[in-house]
Design a protein around this motif. Structure first.
Motif, short mmCIF file in Angstrom:
data_model
loop_
_atom_site.label_atom_id
_atom_site.label_comp_id
_atom_site.label_asym_id
_atom_site.label_seq_id
_atom_site.Cartn_x
_atom_site.Cartn_y
_atom_site.Cartn_z
N LEU A 40 0.84 -1.20 0.00
CA LEU A 40 0.00 0.00 0.00
C LEU A 40 0.87 1.25 0.00
O LEU A 40 0.62 2.20 -0.75
CB LEU A 40 -0.93 0.00 1.21
CG LEU A 40 -1.78 1.26 1.41
CD1 LEU A 40 -2.70 1.49 0.22
CD2 LEU A 40 -2.58 1.17 2.71
N ALA A 43 -1.20 7.41 -6.08
CA ALA A 43 -2.45 7.97 -5.56
C ALA A 43 -2.78 9.32 -6.18
O ALA A 43 -3.91 9.79 -6.07
CB ALA A 43 -2.36 8.12 -4.04
N LEU A 89 -7.57 3.75 -3.98
CA LEU A 89 -6.63 3.77 -2.86
C LEU A 89 -7.21 4.54 -1.68
O LEU A 89 -6.95 4.19 -0.52
CB LEU A 89 -5.31 4.38 -3.30
CG LEU A 89 -4.46 3.50 -4.22
CD1 LEU A 89 -3.18 4.20 -4.64
CD2 LEU A 89 -4.13 2.16 -3.56
#
Length: 938
Positions: free
Chosen positions: A312, A319, A328
């Motif tokens: 992540l 992002a 996201l």
């Protein structure tokens, strides 16, 4: 802080069916439009308010919506980690709103859904979950012009927060796990049948329906929780519980009592994710308080199922991209609220991947074995590490057969070695063991080891390789460097980048030094030789599916290629063994000097070398030596079955190699899982072969052979509890005699006619993905014109659990699926009232199956195939009736079905052979009986 306010979009509400749309304008005008007229109607309005933009566009045969107020995105933001079927009706059910009865009512409901969600967010704006929600929404608006951001900021009562990626960095707010310390030895108190019944009564509560079969089953299950008398002789109970018995709570009763009394967890294992989630939900009846339930119940899966926080973090660089900002952001919201970080079948909305594409979700999990364990900066917040430690002190661990068997084969693995198991879906133990204890020398397997050793040699990957892992430890251990360098050099004998494109290349004069190195690669040379033998000896086919051939007699050059590869693997094994031994020696020699962090890093490195490197290398070398051994004589029984195969995907060759499976995979299951345990309950609705009803001893013997019980020294305790359902009154079964199963057009037309007759609520099962897709294309237009939505596995981009949720929520929807939809799916009520099989689910012909027919059939190969087909038909039939008041029709579109296979259906069911017209008429008549009077007419 400004007061929160509800800011609803001034947008039309859109609900789509196949080729037509229902549009409710902001002025309150309700329009019924053909698909081609929708674009003109939307031109004068803002982007529409809808549920599931990609599915809406697909039904209207329109391009993807450039912008839309998708209520699924709002739901995921406002109610993270809460599940809902991705339809207007599914959202209404999740929010406890009145269910819409038609498209017009659904369109009118959409603004109300938005209102409820935004109000929920406003009421919770002061909670820790929503602390950074405004910053997150602002970032999503900045990067992707997310249309919901203004409404969310208004509901939170914040004005123009500064966009920032900090809100995505959820690991800063996640709790760190704490090591619970070494587990204490469990006590040895048993659970008596009477105590099991009493615990069951406590779980069910006062006033619960009396189910004598369930109490009898709980009593029998208690036998698996008695102390064992001899090492290697567990208390084993084989318990068949007919559908409707309530076996889940029946075994939870003694299992939970034993775990609480003895201070050790009981592991409950399933074959399918569907049942794993169902059991987890059932356990809320045992522990209603969410906090106590989280402490006592742990769901365990493989690492590839969980959100990797390091992945992540690395994806946050994307992002700022429009196509990644929204997914996201929704993942960040979910990560703060999730119970355990499970992306696959847990509390993660599976439809997020369909809204934004699998590329937005799949990279978030560690699906390539790149986990760096204790070297990870997010190690202390890791969801997987949390679940491992919670499992050690839990009461019940809900796992799956694959994880249990792999962990047992590794000597207990990260979770230790449980001593009490419940194996639900026990009829699948054979298949699960077959997958867990197999091996393959293929391009994919060997290239994966090269990547683990050498790291990323090209492309985007976090694979650090052995050098970086070892150099971190080598400051105090310089003797690690020489074997490391030797291992890295030897690893170049494994397939290099682009190996799959070179499978079909024949050696020719090399144009460069790099080309010469590739041609000399011993693994790739073996793969090419294997492919050559398969194509020479396999039957001619249409080029779509895998091909295989026997290993012996060996083709030209393959023996020499195997010898060269075996030598190369040995050269790799030796330095890796040295590395492992030196790491373990440091752990043993410097016990008092090592800090905890250093010990963890050393243990992780040694364990990784053993499991990721040495174990597969030993297995591969043993397989390759088989090529030099004398070939088996005709009819000779061996422990293993070896064969060569070419693997295809969508008609394209992607791999080749040597495969090995146990002839009887319950042998390693009994040795590695069952024998070390103190007690096991193996249970299912279909443990025995119903075709052997006249020979009960033979039926039990067959069940013991398929579950591995016959390999244990002590005999199993046998128990059988009949279903309480009245199948004769509540079901009908037909074999259609005038449909040609080999013609997809006829199968699709027949299935569509039956689905229309039932008014939806139908599950169509196929034995091949290609036929499923062909029929889906033919059936969807007609069904959707009749107002019956059609969903399909391998077509809709939803995971299976989400598809089942949609099917359950949409009472008149239909679903097409394959094996995964046949087992472990619980859809009570009218949502599943018709089940149609496209053909008899015979086992697929293969070399492995051929050998098992010969050696495991007791001299009756035909009977062996019959038993497998009967089990599958019986499992499928079991999806129809889940409650006493359910009604259902079972149809088989295969006139060649032998009558002996239909003995697998429940007692009281009398299958009839009829034409399609009669089957359609009888289906309509039977399912409409009583529907009008009880208000359930579709």
């Amino acid at each position: 802080m400004p007061a929160p306010r509800l800011l609803l979009p001034d947008a039309p509400a859109l609900v789509a069916a196949h080729g037509r749309a229902t549009l409710l304008t902001p002025d309150g005008e309700l329009l019924e439009l053909p698909a081609e007229g929708l674009a003109r109607a939307l031109a004068d309005h803002p982007p529409p308010l809808l549920v599931h933009a990609p599915a809406t566009a697909r039904r209207l045969d329109l391009p993807r919506f450039e912008a839309a107020f998708d209520l699924l995105e709002l739901f995921a933001f406002c109610r993270p980690a809460q599940l809902a079927a991705p339809t207007p009706r599914g959202l209404a059910m999740a929010l406890d709103l009145s269910l819409p009865q038609d498209d017009a009512a659904a369109a009118a409901l959409l603004p109300e859904i938005a209102t409820v969600l935004l109000r929920h967010l406003a009421l919770g704006r002061g909670t820790p979950l929503n602390r950074d929600a405004g910053i997150l929404a602002a970032q999503m608006e900045k990067a992707a012009a997310w249309p919901w951001a203004p409404a969310i900021l208004a509901a939170l009562g914040v004005e123009a927060p500064k966009p920032s990626l900090d809100a995505h960095k959820v690991w800063r707010r996640l709790p760190e796990w704490e090591d619970p310390g070494p587990p204490q030895p469990p006590a040895s108190f048993d659970v008596s049948p009477t105590e099991a019944r009493l615990r069951l009564g406590q779980i069910l509560g006062e006033g619960a329906e009396q189910r004598p079969q369930q109490a009898d089953y709980a009593s029998a299950a208690a036998g698996a929780f008695a102390p064992r008398d001899e090492k290697g002789q567990p208390r084993l109970v084989l318990a068949e519980a007919g559908t409707g018995t309530g076996k889940t709570l029946g075994y939870i009763a003694p299992a939970s009592l034993w775990a609480e009394r003895n201070g050790a967890p009981v592991w409950i294992s399933t074959f399918t994710r569907n049942l794993q989630r169902q059991i987890d939900q059932e356990l809320s009846r045992l522990y209603p308080d969410p906090e106590e339930r989280r402490r006592r119940i742990v769901v365990r899966k493989g690492r590839e199922n969980y959100l990797c926080l390091l992945n992540l973090e690395e994806m946050l660089g994307q992002a700022g991209q429009p196509d990644m900002a929204i997914p996201l952001g929704l993942v960040a919201r979910w990560a703060l609220a999730t119970r355990d970080g499970d992306l696959m079948g847990g509390d993660f909305p599976g439809w997020i991947g369909e809204l934004h594409g699998p590329h937005a979700i799949w990279p978030l999990a560690d699906r390539r074995g790149e986990c760096i364990r204790s070297a990870c900066p997010r190690y202390k917040q890791c969801f997987v590490e949390h679940s491992i430690r919670r499992a050690r002190t839990a009461t019940l661990v809900v796992a799956n057969h694959a994880l249990v068997m792999v962990q047992a084969a590794l000597g207990g693995g990260e979770d230790g070695r449980p001593i009490r198991y419940v194996f639900d879906e026990g009829h699948h133990l054979f298949d699960a063991a077959d997958a867990a204890f197999s091996a393959a020398v293929t391009g994919a397997e060997t290239a994966e080891l090269r990547r683990w050793l050498l790291g990323a040699e090209g492309g985007r990957s976090r694979a650090r390789g052995l050098r970086r892992r070892i150099e971190e430890l080598a400051g105090d251990l310089p003797d690690l460097l020489p074997p490391m360098e030797a291992a890295l050099q030897a690893a170049r004998a494994l397939p290099g980048l682009g190996w799959s494109s070179r499978l079909s290349e024949e050696p020719r004069p090399a144009a460069s030094e790099a080309a010469a190195e590739r041609q000399a690669n011993p693994t790739e040379a073996f793969l090419r030789a294997a492919r050559r033998q398969v194509l020479a000896r396999a039957e001619e086919d249409d080029g779509l599916y895998d091909q295989q051939c026997d290993l012996h007699p060996l083709g030209e050059g393959i023996g020499e290629a195997a010898e060269a590869l075996e030598r190369a693997l040995k050269r790799l094994e030796e330095p890796l063994t040295t590395l492992r031994d030196r790491l373990q020696a440091r752990l043993e020699d410097d016990v008092s000097e090592l800090e905890t962090g250093d010990r963890i890093r050393l243990e992780t490195a040694a364990r990784g070398i053993e499991r990721r490197g040495l174990l597969p290398l030993k297995a591969w070398q043993a397989m390759l030596r088989t090529l030099a051994a004398p070939p088996p004589t005709p009819g000779e029984r061996r422990d293993f079955v070896d064969w060569l195969a070419v693997t295809r995907r969508e008609g394209r060759e992607v791999d080749a190699g040597l495969h090995r499976h146990w002839l009887d995979p319950t042998t390693p299951f009994a040795l590695n899982v069952a024998a070390p345990a103190h007690g096991l309950l193996i249970t299912s609705a279909t443990l025995r072969d119903a075709g052997l009803a006249e020979e009960p001893e033979a039926a039990w013997a067959a069940a013991e052979a398929r579950t591995g019980a016959s390999h244990l020294a002590a005999p199993a305790i046998r128990a059988a509890v009949a279903s309480p359902f009245d199948y004769a009154a509540r079901t009908r079964a037909f074999v259609v005699t005038d449909v040609e199963r080999t013609r997809p057009g006829q199968v699709a037309a027949a299935m569509q006619a039956l689905f229309l007759a039932s008014g939806g609520g139908a599950l169509g099962l196929f034995t091949a993905i290609r036929r499923l897709r062909e029929c889906q294309q033919r059936m969807a237009p007609g069904l959707e014109r009749a107002g019956i939505p059609l969903y399909a596995q391998h077509v809709d981009a939803m995971d299976n659990a989400t598809l089942v949720d949609v099917f359950r929520a949409e009472e008149d929807a239909c679903l097409l699926g394959t094996d995964a939809m046949r087992d472990g799916v619980d859809v009570p009520g009218r949502s599943l009232r018709l089940l149609v099989f496209d053909r008899v689910p015979w086992p697929r012909p293969s070399i492995l199956h051929r050998e098992r027919r010969i050696h495991l059939s007791g001299g009756d190969p035909k009977g062996y195939d019959d038993a497998l087909a009967r089990h599958r038909l019986r499992q499928a039939f079991g999806r129809l009736i889940r409650r006493a008041d359910d009604k259902g029709v079972f149809v088989l579109l295969d006139r060649s079905c032998p009558s002996r296979l239909l003995a697998g259906l429940p007692p009281g069911v009398q299958p009839r052979r009829v034409g399609l017209a009669e089957a359609v008429a009888e289906t309509r008549a039977f399912l409409s009986e009583g529907a009008a009077s009880d208000g359930t007419a579709s």
